[in-house]
Design a protein around this motif. Structure first.
Motif, PDB file in Angstrom:
ATOM      1  N   GLY A 199       0.819  -1.212   0.000  1.00 37.77           N
ATOM      2  CA  GLY A 199       0.000   0.000   0.000  1.00 37.77           C
ATOM      3  C   GLY A 199       0.849   1.256   0.000  1.00 37.77           C
ATOM      4  O   GLY A 199       0.562   2.221  -0.720  1.00 37.77           O
ATOM      5  N   SER A 200       1.906   1.245   0.774  1.00 34.12           N
ATOM      6  CA  SER A 200       2.807   2.392   0.842  1.00 34.12           C
ATOM      7  C   SER A 200       3.488   2.634  -0.505  1.00 34.12           C
ATOM      8  O   SER A 200       3.588   3.780  -0.968  1.00 34.12           O
ATOM      9  CB  SER A 200       3.844   2.159   1.939  1.00 34.12           C
ATOM     10  N   VAL A 201       3.965   1.567  -1.143  1.00 36.07           N
ATOM     11  CA  VAL A 201       4.633   1.698  -2.452  1.00 36.07           C
ATOM     12  C   VAL A 201       3.655   2.241  -3.489  1.00 36.07           C
ATOM     13  O   VAL A 201       4.007   3.130  -4.272  1.00 36.07           O
ATOM     14  CB  VAL A 201       5.227   0.341  -2.900  1.00 36.07           C
ATOM     15  N   ILE A 202       2.437   1.726  -3.516  1.00 39.48           N
ATOM     16  CA  ILE A 202       1.456   2.184  -4.497  1.00 39.48           C
ATOM     17  C   ILE A 202       1.145   3.660  -4.301  1.00 39.48           C
ATOM     18  O   ILE A 202       1.098   4.435  -5.258  1.00 39.48           O
ATOM     19  CB  ILE A 202       0.177   1.315  -4.435  1.00 39.48           C
ATOM     20  N   ARG A 203       0.940   4.071  -3.047  1.00 42.79           N
ATOM     21  CA  ARG A 203       0.650   5.491  -2.775  1.00 42.79           C
ATOM     22  C   ARG A 203       1.824   6.387  -3.150  1.00 42.79           C
ATOM     23  O   ARG A 203       1.649   7.489  -3.660  1.00 42.79           O
ATOM     24  CB  ARG A 203       0.298   5.683  -1.305  1.00 42.79           C
ATOM     25  N   ARG A 204       3.035   5.918  -2.879  1.00 41.92           N
ATOM     26  CA  ARG A 204       4.230   6.725  -3.103  1.00 41.92           C
ATOM     27  C   ARG A 204       4.624   6.789  -4.577  1.00 41.92           C
ATOM     28  O   ARG A 204       5.014   7.850  -5.075  1.00 41.92           O
ATOM     29  CB  ARG A 204       5.380   6.154  -2.267  1.00 41.92           C
ATOM     30  N   GLU A 205       4.529   5.689  -5.305  1.00 45.23           N
ATOM     31  CA  GLU A 205       5.076   5.597  -6.655  1.00 45.23           C
ATOM     32  C   GLU A 205       4.077   5.866  -7.775  1.00 45.23           C
ATOM     33  O   GLU A 205       4.480   6.147  -8.889  1.00 45.23           O
ATOM     34  CB  GLU A 205       5.695   4.210  -6.867  1.00 45.23           C
ATOM     35  N   PHE A 206       2.796   5.739  -7.493  1.00 46.70           N
ATOM     36  CA  PHE A 206       1.794   5.899  -8.543  1.00 46.70           C
ATOM     37  C   PHE A 206       0.825   7.011  -8.155  1.00 46.70           C
ATOM     38  O   PHE A 206       0.093   6.882  -7.180  1.00 46.70           O
ATOM     39  CB  PHE A 206       1.013   4.596  -8.752  1.00 46.70           C
ATOM     40  N   PRO A 207       0.815   8.093  -8.934  1.00 44.73           N
ATOM     41  CA  PRO A 207      -0.097   9.194  -8.610  1.00 44.73           C
ATOM     42  C   PRO A 207      -1.560   8.764  -8.786  1.00 44.73           C
ATOM     43  O   PRO A 207      -1.869   7.849  -9.555  1.00 44.73           O
ATOM     44  CB  PRO A 207       0.273  10.280  -9.611  1.00 44.73           C
ATOM     45  N   VAL A 208      -2.443   9.416  -8.062  1.00 43.18           N
ATOM     46  CA  VAL A 208      -3.873   9.121  -8.127  1.00 43.18           C
ATOM     47  C   VAL A 208      -4.391   9.263  -9.551  1.00 43.18           C
ATOM     48  O   VAL A 208      -5.254   8.503  -9.993  1.00 43.18           O
ATOM     49  CB  VAL A 208      -4.662  10.029  -7.148  1.00 43.18           C
ATOM     50  N   GLY A 257      -5.950   5.967 -10.039  1.00 40.68           N
ATOM     51  CA  GLY A 257      -7.151   6.206  -9.260  1.00 40.68           C
ATOM     52  C   GLY A 257      -6.812   6.007  -7.787  1.00 40.68           C
ATOM     53  O   GLY A 257      -5.654   5.802  -7.419  1.00 40.68           O
ATOM     54  N   LEU A 258      -7.823   6.054  -6.975  1.00 36.02           N
ATOM     55  CA  LEU A 258      -7.621   5.880  -5.540  1.00 36.02           C
ATOM     56  C   LEU A 258      -7.610   4.387  -5.220  1.00 36.02           C
ATOM     57  O   LEU A 258      -8.633   3.718  -5.275  1.00 36.02           O
ATOM     58  CB  LEU A 258      -8.724   6.590  -4.761  1.00 36.02           C
ATOM     59  N   VAL A 259      -6.424   3.846  -4.921  1.00 38.68           N
ATOM     60  CA  VAL A 259      -6.235   2.416  -4.703  1.00 38.68           C
ATOM     61  C   VAL A 259      -5.991   2.166  -3.223  1.00 38.68           C
ATOM     62  O   VAL A 259      -5.183   2.839  -2.593  1.00 38.68           O
ATOM     63  CB  VAL A 259      -5.037   1.884  -5.523  1.00 38.68           C
ATOM     64  N   SER A 260      -6.684   1.170  -2.697  1.00 35.92           N
ATOM     65  CA  SER A 260      -6.504   0.771  -1.311  1.00 35.92           C
ATOM     66  C   SER A 260      -6.236  -0.725  -1.263  1.00 35.92           C
ATOM     67  O   SER A 260      -6.945  -1.513  -1.883  1.00 35.92           O
ATOM     68  CB  SER A 260      -7.774   1.102  -0.518  1.00 35.92           C
ATOM     69  N   LEU A 319     -11.419   3.077  -6.388  1.00 35.21           N
ATOM     70  CA  LEU A 319     -12.555   3.969  -6.530  1.00 35.21           C
ATOM     71  C   LEU A 319     -12.716   4.337  -7.996  1.00 35.21           C
ATOM     72  O   LEU A 319     -11.775   4.803  -8.631  1.00 35.21           O
ATOM     73  CB  LEU A 319     -12.329   5.228  -5.682  1.00 35.21           C
ATOM     74  N   GLY A 320     -13.882   4.078  -8.548  1.00 37.44           N
ATOM     75  CA  GLY A 320     -14.136   4.408  -9.943  1.00 37.44           C
ATOM     76  C   GLY A 320     -15.092   3.415 -10.579  1.00 37.44           C
ATOM     77  O   GLY A 320     -15.609   2.512  -9.931  1.00 37.44           O
ATOM     78  N   THR A 321     -15.288   3.591 -11.864  1.00 42.34           N
ATOM     79  CA  THR A 321     -16.176   2.706 -12.611  1.00 42.34           C
ATOM     80  C   THR A 321     -15.507   1.349 -12.828  1.00 42.34           C
ATOM     81  O   THR A 321     -14.303   1.192 -12.577  1.00 42.34           O
ATOM     82  CB  THR A 321     -16.533   3.316 -13.981  1.00 42.34           C
ATOM     83  N   ALA A 322     -16.288   0.394 -13.332  1.00 44.41           N
ATOM     84  CA  ALA A 322     -15.749  -0.943 -13.589  1.00 44.41           C
ATOM     85  C   ALA A 322     -14.615  -0.886 -14.611  1.00 44.41           C
ATOM     86  O   ALA A 322     -13.614  -1.585 -14.480  1.00 44.41           O
ATOM     87  CB  ALA A 322     -16.868  -1.867 -14.077  1.00 44.41           C
ATOM     88  N   GLU A 323     -14.757  -0.035 -15.620  1.00 46.30           N
ATOM     89  CA  GLU A 323     -13.711   0.093 -16.637  1.00 46.30           C
ATOM     90  C   GLU A 323     -12.434   0.699 -16.038  1.00 46.30           C
ATOM     91  O   GLU A 323     -11.332   0.246 -16.333  1.00 46.30           O
ATOM     92  CB  GLU A 323     -14.210   0.951 -17.804  1.00 46.30           C
ATOM     93  N   GLN A 324     -12.579   1.700 -15.186  1.00 51.64           N
ATOM     94  CA  GLN A 324     -11.421   2.296 -14.529  1.00 51.64           C
ATOM     95  C   GLN A 324     -10.730   1.271 -13.627  1.00 51.64           C
ATOM     96  O   GLN A 324      -9.500   1.229 -13.551  1.00 51.64           O
ATOM     97  CB  GLN A 324     -11.839   3.513 -13.717  1.00 51.64           C
TER      98      GLN A 324
END
Length: 124
Positions: free
Chosen positions: A18-27, A31-34, A54-59
């Motif tokens: 989770g920390s790597v995803i938040r740090r390395e990949f912008p929203v 999108g907002l990944v948890s 967070l987002g649509t099925a395609e996102q």
């Protein structure tokens, strides 16, 4: 292998991924990944990472595809901070349990509203 050790590794991987995803990949990119959970195989060679996006099925499909494409980079960054004999090969899966839970609550509320019809009392 003790289940206590596997549980500690699961939690550690969950936090670090989770920390790597938040740090390395912008929203804007993913999108907002948890990271909701990480399931690790008994030999610690493979891990399934359950993410909610967070987002649509395609996102969500696009974001999971992007995470899968970048999994080697994510594994490398996690391996720098987590010392294990073998870094598990990551596989990302959309976890829709939150959406399903929300839907169940919505259905229960609809049922409650349907039962709230006014009752007339009989006066003898």
């Amino acid at each position: 292998m003790s289940s206590h050790r596997v549980e500690r590794i699961r939690e550690l991987l969950k936090r670090e991924i989770g920390s790597v995803i938040r740090r390395e990949f912008p929203v804007e990119e993913l999108g907002l990944v948890s990271v909701n959970d990480v399931e690790v195989s008994g030999d610690l060679r493979h891990a399934t990472v359950y993410v909610s996006i967070l987002g649509t099925a395609e996102q969500q499909k696009q974001s999971v595809r992007r995470l899968q494409e970048q999994r080697w980079r994510i594994q490398d960054l996690v391996a720098r901070s987590v010392v294990l004999k073998y870094m598990p090969v990551l596989r990302f899966v959309v976890d829709d349990s939150i959406a399903r839970g929300t839907r169940v609550i919505q259905i229960l509320e609809e049922l409650e509203r349907g039962q709230e019809t006014p009752r007339t009392e009989l006066n003898p």
